[in-house]
Design an enzyme around this catalytic site. Structure first.
Site, short mmCIF file in Angstrom:
data_model
loop_
_atom_site.label_atom_id
_atom_site.label_comp_id
_atom_site.label_asym_id
_atom_site.label_seq_id
_atom_site.Cartn_x
_atom_site.Cartn_y
_atom_site.Cartn_z
N LYS A 196 68.17 -23.93 -24.77
CA LYS A 196 67.35 -24.28 -23.61
C LYS A 196 68.27 -24.65 -22.47
O LYS A 196 69.39 -25.09 -22.70
CB LYS A 196 66.43 -25.46 -23.92
CG LYS A 196 65.23 -25.53 -23.01
CD LYS A 196 64.21 -24.49 -23.42
CE LYS A 196 62.91 -24.60 -22.70
NZ LYS A 196 61.86 -23.88 -23.43
N1 GLU Z 1 60.32 -20.91 -22.23
C1 GLU Z 1 59.54 -20.24 -23.21
C2 GLU Z 1 59.39 -21.11 -24.44
O1 GLU Z 1 59.51 -22.32 -24.37
C3 GLU Z 1 60.03 -18.84 -23.51
C4 GLU Z 1 61.44 -18.73 -23.99
C5 GLU Z 1 61.96 -17.31 -24.08
O2 GLU Z 1 61.23 -16.38 -23.81
O3 GLU Z 1 63.14 -17.19 -24.45
O4 GLU Z 1 59.06 -20.65 -25.49
#
Ligand code: GLU
Length: 418
Positions: free
Chosen positions: A111
């Protein structure tokens, strides 16, 4: 190991690790494994320097955390928000590890975030932040290393700037980032995927809870990318969306909100302020409203020990990451309100990110129909595995999801020789 008593003051990373420990009690993990699997692999803190429109030089704190890469390249979004901090990013990276494992897509968890308030930034300043952030984390990202994507306050436009910036150093490489505009390698269906996935999971969860979707009263907290699409698809399935909310406040209409109208309104006015198809309600009133399905789809820790007792929903589907604190989770469990956890309920986004990445690797495009069909197959299967495991072990859906995910990551780590 004895499980600590959860409180609302746990930070997001402690909260995820509490859920981990609760699930690990049901697993036979080798000594040392729980600690290894909870820890993050790599944490990066960067300074994102930007020349503001008024000529001043400003710095924003940026983060990228790699949680676990046993199952494949690290994967996870980047959020722009004034409350972004290392513990939150750690927690969200950890959730990505378990999320990818639950839907069995070949990624680990990561993240990122920049601590900034996009509502106070011009488009040019946002672009500078996006590009500068990528320059700072350039060494640790890439199609086979770590693949960022959108999250809170970031979207396809931001991903376009970011993939363009990455391409300047590495050549044309659309698989370096997902959630891009379709014209530059994005996937059909990606923008809607998280909300669509929430609706697919809600269909199965409602069935299991004996809730008839036709006419079911739905409350959606948050009308951004996840909430607005979730509301749209649940509305199309015949549910009556009786309340929605966004930064401008809550909106309630017992007869059902005209969701297509709200959709157009938000896209024309940026937020719901001034929407006349509903009465104003507070965020607390909205969460505590009598309804069949509650979809918290905004930020984390909105259902706490302070309001959990007053939640009247028959089913909670977590569109957001971490909307329920562990203390609240325990109260809801005692009250018998099923909670479909984030790592399952909002996994549709990263699943279609996987499809986007796979299409980019092959330089081939799928039709939207195929994207949605494959997404449904994956989410339905994951849902039933989690639900069956929950029944078999007499645990909540969250504990069940963590059990399956941890087991999978532990198994792969063993195979790799850890
Ligand atoms: N931000 C989204 C999540 O928390 C998508 C992450 C992604 O597609 O890599 O799942």
């Amino acid at each position: 190991m004895t499980l600590i008593n959860p409180t609302d003051s746990m930070n997001p990373y402690e909260s995820v690790n509490y859920y981990f420990d609760k699930a690990a009690e049901h697993l036979d993990l080798e000594n040392g494994y729980p600690r290894m699997l909870k820890n993050t692999y790599r944490e990066i803190r960067v300074s994102v320097t930007v020349r503001r429109d008024n000529g001043d030089l400003d710095d924003f704190l940026g983060f990228r955390v790699h949680h676990n890469g046993a199952r494949g390249p690290y994967k996870g979004g980047i959020r722009f928000h004034p409350e972004v901090n290392m513990d939150e990013v750690r927690a969200l990276a950890s959730l990505m590890t378990w999320k990818c494992a639950i839907v069995k897509i070949p990624f680990g968890g990561a993240k990122g975030g920049v601590c900034c308030d996009p509502s106070t930034l011009s488009e040019r300043e946002l672009e500078q932040i996006s590009r500068n952030y990528i320059r700072k984390v350039d060494l640790v990202i890439g199609p086979l290393r770590d693949i960022p994507a959108p999250d809170v306050n970031t979207n396809a436009k931001v991903m376009a700037w970011m993939s363009d910036e990455y391409g300047k150093r590495h050549g044309y490489m659309p698989a370096c980032i997902t959630g891009k505009p379709i014209a530059i390698g994005g996937s059909q269906g990606r923008e809607a995927a998280t909300g669509r996935g929430v609706s697919y999971v809600a269909i199965q969860a409602a069935k299991r809870s004996g809730i008839k979707l036709q006419g079911a009263r739905v409350v959606v907290q948050g009308f951004g990318n996840v909430g607005s699409y979730a509301a749209k698809f649940l509305h199309e399935l015949g549910c009556k969306v009786i309340a929605i909310s966004d930064i401008s406040g809550g909106y309630h209409n017992a007869g059902g909100i005209d969701i297509p109208k709200a959709w157009t309104y938000v896209r024309e006015n940026k937020n719901m302020k001034g929407f006349d198809g509903a009465d104003a309600v507070s965020n607390d009133q909205l969460l505590e409203m009598e309804c069949d399905i509650l979809v918290p789809a905004a930020l984390g820790h909105v259902i706490t020990s302070k309001n959990a007792d007053r939640i009247k929903a028959k089913l909670i589907v977590e569109g957001a990451n971490g909307p329920v604190t562990p203390a609240a989770d325990l109260i809801l469990e005692k009250k018998g309100i099923p909670v479909i956890p984030d790592i399952l309920a909002n996994a549709g986004g990263v699943t279609v990110s996987y499809f986007e990445w796979a299409q980019n690797m092959q330089h081939f495009n799928w039709e939207e129909e195929k994207v949605n069909e494959e997404l449904k197959k994956i989410l339905d299967k994951a849902f039933h595995q989690v639900a069956d495991n929950a029944t078999a072990h007499k645990v909540s859906m969250r504990t069940s999801a963590f059990m399956l995910a941890i087991d999978e990551v532990a198994r792969v780590s063993k195979l790799r020789g850890v």
